[in-house]
Write an enzyme that holds these catalytic residues in place. Structure first.
Site, PDB file in Angstrom:
ATOM      1  N   SER A 149      71.023 -48.077 -31.152  1.00  0.00           N
ATOM      2  CA  SER A 149      72.420 -47.652 -31.044  1.00  0.00           C
ATOM      3  C   SER A 149      73.095 -48.328 -29.866  1.00  0.00           C
ATOM      4  O   SER A 149      72.458 -48.585 -28.833  1.00  0.00           O
ATOM      5  CB  SER A 149      72.481 -46.131 -30.862  1.00  0.00           C
ATOM      6  OG  SER A 149      73.777 -45.712 -30.485  1.00  0.00           O
ATOM      7  N   TYR A 182      70.548 -37.885 -28.592  1.00  0.00           N
ATOM      8  CA  TYR A 182      70.479 -39.023 -29.505  1.00  0.00           C
ATOM      9  C   TYR A 182      70.401 -40.338 -28.745  1.00  0.00           C
ATOM     10  O   TYR A 182      69.500 -41.147 -28.982  1.00  0.00           O
ATOM     11  CB  TYR A 182      71.701 -39.025 -30.424  1.00  0.00           C
ATOM     12  CG  TYR A 182      71.807 -40.272 -31.284  1.00  0.00           C
ATOM     13  CD1 TYR A 182      70.950 -40.455 -32.367  1.00  0.00           C
ATOM     14  CD2 TYR A 182      72.755 -41.261 -31.001  1.00  0.00           C
ATOM     15  CE1 TYR A 182      71.040 -41.599 -33.149  1.00  0.00           C
ATOM     16  CE2 TYR A 182      72.845 -42.402 -31.783  1.00  0.00           C
ATOM     17  CZ  TYR A 182      71.991 -42.569 -32.853  1.00  0.00           C
ATOM     18  OH  TYR A 182      72.073 -43.707 -33.623  1.00  0.00           O
ATOM     19  N   LYS A 186      67.222 -43.108 -28.418  1.00  0.00           N
ATOM     20  CA  LYS A 186      67.352 -44.514 -28.799  1.00  0.00           C
ATOM     21  C   LYS A 186      67.052 -45.435 -27.606  1.00  0.00           C
ATOM     22  O   LYS A 186      66.519 -46.539 -27.795  1.00  0.00           O
ATOM     23  CB  LYS A 186      68.754 -44.786 -29.354  1.00  0.00           C
ATOM     24  CG  LYS A 186      68.998 -44.144 -30.713  1.00  0.00           C
ATOM     25  CD  LYS A 186      68.107 -44.728 -31.796  1.00  0.00           C
ATOM     26  CE  LYS A 186      68.496 -44.248 -33.181  1.00  0.00           C
ATOM     27  NZ  LYS A 186      67.710 -44.867 -34.261  1.00  0.00           N
TER      28      LYS A 186
END
Length: 265
Positions: A149, A182, A186
């Site tokens: 990401s 999140y 990542k």
């Protein structure tokens, strides 16, 4: 044994994973595409849909049941691919999710949300990779991709042109949306990718983390919300990943790459 390049994509019945399948089907090269999905019914439906969209493709697409949070599912997928194909040329670790919003919705506790974020995006991806390495090593040009990401870069975490980097107002509790779990998972994936680069250096495996950009997928639970916030066409991610598979970013092996160049750490 297939003479075409064999590509296995996890989480491929929707989102960027499905766009990778479509991009490969439109390539001038022929591929054996293994479309992985947790639900075999959804994976089968996706296969039927893309076959109808691209009936003249020189590539083939087959559904594979794979839940990367389930060791038994991973083992069964490995056994099937090993038996039917004998090797794997490209593994695209695409399966992942953002759970941060489920705390505000009351669906998960904070601890559950953080644990799920790392368990899926980092731990499960590592176990998936570890299991499939023997099949990759049977390829003459093994490629290993991790879909990461743009939010994972620490170097750009103070870039205020990115809304999630803004600081909330003084006081407690804090208001506003966060993707801390999140993006942290990542970032962990990026380090995991680097360690796979170390481990597989002498085996000639080409490895990248792919940062496809902010695209209008269902990540975080709402494709429409992402689209309204300015997210791009998910097809951009599929084309980009296909380009990496086809060698356009071989000069950037071992890095996090995005369409515009190398993503800072």
């Amino acid at each position: 044994m297939s003479s075409t390049t064999i590509v296995f994509i996890t989480g491929a019945n929707t989102g960027i994973g499905l766009e990778v399948v479509k991009a490969l089907l439109q390539s001038q090269k022929a591929y054996t595409i293994l479309l992985g999905g947790r639900s075999i019914d959804k994976a089968n439906a996706a296969v039927k849909d893309v076959q109808a969209q691209f009936p003249d493709s020189s590539s083939t697409v087959t559904s594979i049941q794979i839940d990367i949070e389930d060791d038994n599912s991973i083992s069964q997928a490995y056994d099937r691919i090993s038996k039917e194909y004998g090797r794997l040329d490209v593994l695209v670790n695409n399966a992942g999710a953002a759970f941060d919003g489920q705390v505000m919705e009351g669906k998960l506790s904070m601890r559950e949300m953080w644990n799920k974020s790392w368990a899926l995006n980092t731990t499960s991806t590592h176990i998936m990779t570890h299991t499939f390495i023997p099949l990759l090593l049977k390829s003459s040009d093994p490629r290993l991709l991790f879909v990461t990401s743009g939010t994972s870069t620490m170097a750009e975490s103070e870039d205020l042109s990115v809304p999630i980097n803004h600081s909330p107002a003084k006081g407690w509790p804090k208001q506003g949306f966060s993707v801390a779990a999140y993006r942290s998972s990542k970032t962990g994936m990026n380090m995991m990718m680097r360690d796979w680069v170390r481990v597989l250096k002498e085996d000639g495996v080409k490895i990248w983390a792919i940062s496809p950009g902010y695209l209008a997928t269902g990540l975080g639970g709402s494709q429409e919300r992402n689209k309204k916030a300015g997210a791009g066409d998910p097809a951009l991610g599929g084309t980009f990943i296909r380009d990496v598979v086809e060698g356009t970013r071989d000069a950037d092996v071992g890095k996090v790459v995005r369409r515009s160049g190398v993503q800072p750490w």
